[in-house]
Write an enzyme that holds these catalytic residues in place. Sequence first.
Site, mmCIF file in Angstrom:
data_model
loop_
_atom_site.group_PDB
_atom_site.id
_atom_site.type_symbol
_atom_site.label_atom_id
_atom_site.label_comp_id
_atom_site.label_asym_id
_atom_site.label_seq_id
_atom_site.Cartn_x
_atom_site.Cartn_y
_atom_site.Cartn_z
ATOM 1 N N HIS A 204 0.799 -1.222 0.000
ATOM 2 C CA HIS A 204 0.000 0.000 0.000
ATOM 3 C C HIS A 204 0.832 1.272 0.000
ATOM 4 O O HIS A 204 0.274 2.359 -0.039
ATOM 5 C CB HIS A 204 -0.949 0.023 1.206
ATOM 6 C CG HIS A 204 -0.254 0.312 2.504
ATOM 7 N ND1 HIS A 204 0.486 -0.621 3.179
ATOM 8 C CD2 HIS A 204 -0.146 1.455 3.226
ATOM 9 C CE1 HIS A 204 0.990 -0.080 4.272
ATOM 10 N NE2 HIS A 204 0.623 1.189 4.332
HETATM 11 C C1 UD1 Z 1 -2.190 5.443 6.038
HETATM 12 C C2 UD1 Z 1 -0.861 5.890 6.670
HETATM 13 C C3 UD1 Z 1 0.180 4.797 6.497
HETATM 14 C C4 UD1 Z 1 -0.333 3.471 7.039
HETATM 15 C C5 UD1 Z 1 -1.653 3.149 6.360
HETATM 16 C C6 UD1 Z 1 -2.253 1.863 6.869
HETATM 17 C C7 UD1 Z 1 -0.392 8.287 6.598
HETATM 18 C C8 UD1 Z 1 0.458 9.314 5.976
HETATM 19 N N1 UD1 Z 1 -0.333 7.075 6.017
HETATM 20 O O1 UD1 Z 1 -1.971 5.297 4.637
HETATM 21 O O2 UD1 Z 1 1.344 5.152 7.228
HETATM 22 O O3 UD1 Z 1 0.617 2.471 6.788
HETATM 23 O O4 UD1 Z 1 -2.592 4.224 6.615
HETATM 24 O O5 UD1 Z 1 -3.423 1.535 6.177
HETATM 25 O O6 UD1 Z 1 -1.053 8.566 7.568
HETATM 26 N N2 UD1 Z 1 -9.521 4.922 2.067
HETATM 27 C C9 UD1 Z 1 -10.704 4.222 2.052
HETATM 28 N N3 UD1 Z 1 -11.265 3.881 3.251
HETATM 29 C C10 UD1 Z 1 -10.725 4.221 4.439
HETATM 30 C C11 UD1 Z 1 -9.533 4.957 4.445
HETATM 31 C C12 UD1 Z 1 -8.933 5.290 3.261
HETATM 32 O O7 UD1 Z 1 -11.222 3.892 0.996
HETATM 33 O O8 UD1 Z 1 -11.306 3.880 5.493
HETATM 34 C C13 UD1 Z 1 -8.872 5.251 0.776
HETATM 35 C C14 UD1 Z 1 -9.124 6.671 0.316
HETATM 36 O O9 UD1 Z 1 -9.259 6.657 -1.076
HETATM 37 C C15 UD1 Z 1 -7.836 7.380 0.688
HETATM 38 C C16 UD1 Z 1 -6.795 6.280 0.535
HETATM 39 O O10 UD1 Z 1 -7.468 5.071 0.930
HETATM 40 O O11 UD1 Z 1 -7.618 8.494 -0.111
HETATM 41 C C17 UD1 Z 1 -5.558 6.450 1.379
HETATM 42 O O12 UD1 Z 1 -5.921 6.635 2.766
HETATM 43 P P1 UD1 Z 1 -4.979 7.526 3.723
HETATM 44 O O13 UD1 Z 1 -5.508 7.501 5.105
HETATM 45 O O14 UD1 Z 1 -4.768 8.868 3.097
HETATM 46 O O15 UD1 Z 1 -3.584 6.809 3.649
HETATM 47 P P2 UD1 Z 1 -3.195 5.252 3.637
HETATM 48 O O16 UD1 Z 1 -2.630 4.939 2.292
HETATM 49 O O17 UD1 Z 1 -4.303 4.407 4.152
#
Ligand code: UD1
Length: 362
Positions: A204
Amino acid sequence: MKCVVVAGARPNFMKVAPILEAFRERQSEHSLVLVHTGQHYDAAMSGDFFRDLGLPQPDVDLGVGSGSHAEQTARIMIAFERFCVEHKPHWVLVVGDVNSTFACAVTAKKLGISVAHVEAGLRSRDMSMPEEINRLCTDAVSDLLFTTEESANANLAREGFSPERIHFAGNTMIDTLLCHIDAARALPLPPPFQAGSYAVLTLHRPSNVDCTDQFQGVLDALEPVTSRMPVAFPVHPRTAHALEQVRVPANLVCLAPMSYIRFLGLVANARMVLTDSGGIQEETTVLGIPCVTLRNNTERPVTCELGTNILAGTDPEYIRQAICSVLTNPKRSGRVPPRWDGKAGLRIADVLLGHASAATGC
Ligand code: UD1
């Protein structure tokens, strides 16, 4: 004392659970408030973890959701500042290295609230990782730094943090693993997976999945393992979008994100794990499952020194070589790092309660 514990994203939930449990066990009269920032919000990324871990419902959900780094961080800061001004906590405890960790630590410190950071001192020395920036900034403003491994103690000492602020507590994520491993092993594996004859893949990191060529290169480099056994691939939401742009190798079985206990069971029975996660490097070390890390660095070097982890890098040729070496000669160390013994939550609670007693005289 009023202490606010912050959790926002999937890897935070298993880190806070043992701390909440330890405060319950110590029957502390101090009040503990659980704040969920809402950085992760889907049931599969958040609610299912609360259920699996027996976590109480958060006292407050800030509901910030996704966005660019600046948008997400700013929304957390605005909402958390309002919360702190209203509730006036004495301590804010943050865990890990996600945007919620950094945003809440800095917001609290600017309001004059004491900050404790659990999983302090880890360093990848890679400033292209948003988590490394979050780690450095969170540690800089933290009054108490709870560490998981010796490298973190050494990093903090080198950076000039005074020894009174550093507490080598151990690993609360491993507290949670030890608490749930029997239940996880008792669950049946989803078909077609059979114990010891499949691999698990998680990806991821933006550096692996946001660029189609890089993502395709990593998937193609899995050929030595996909040609021999099925590979379970629970797909993170970020990765799901990217997956539409690449050719998925045969034998790679894409799955929805899994709840904590199901995923732990899947890892515990695997022949090997391939990952770019931080926490999974630690979990495989304790479980004795060979792990190939698809990154150029690790902030958790003890998993390579004592554990089962091999740092393969992100170059497809190096990934192929690392997989072949694990298939022919699996790295199965029995050495669990010091203080990864299921008692980290208690050590953290005791230090915080000691500070509260000193401040309040009770
Ligand atoms: C975040 C953390 C990362 C961690 C990871 C674990 C930061 C900078 N990154 O990355 O360190 O390893 O979480 O999962 O804080 N989304 C959904 N559903 C959700 C949450 C997110 O669909 O419940 C999608 C959205 O499109 C979002 C994308 O996932 O834009 C990324 O989510 P985000 O929280 O920005 O970062 P992660 O890649 O999950």
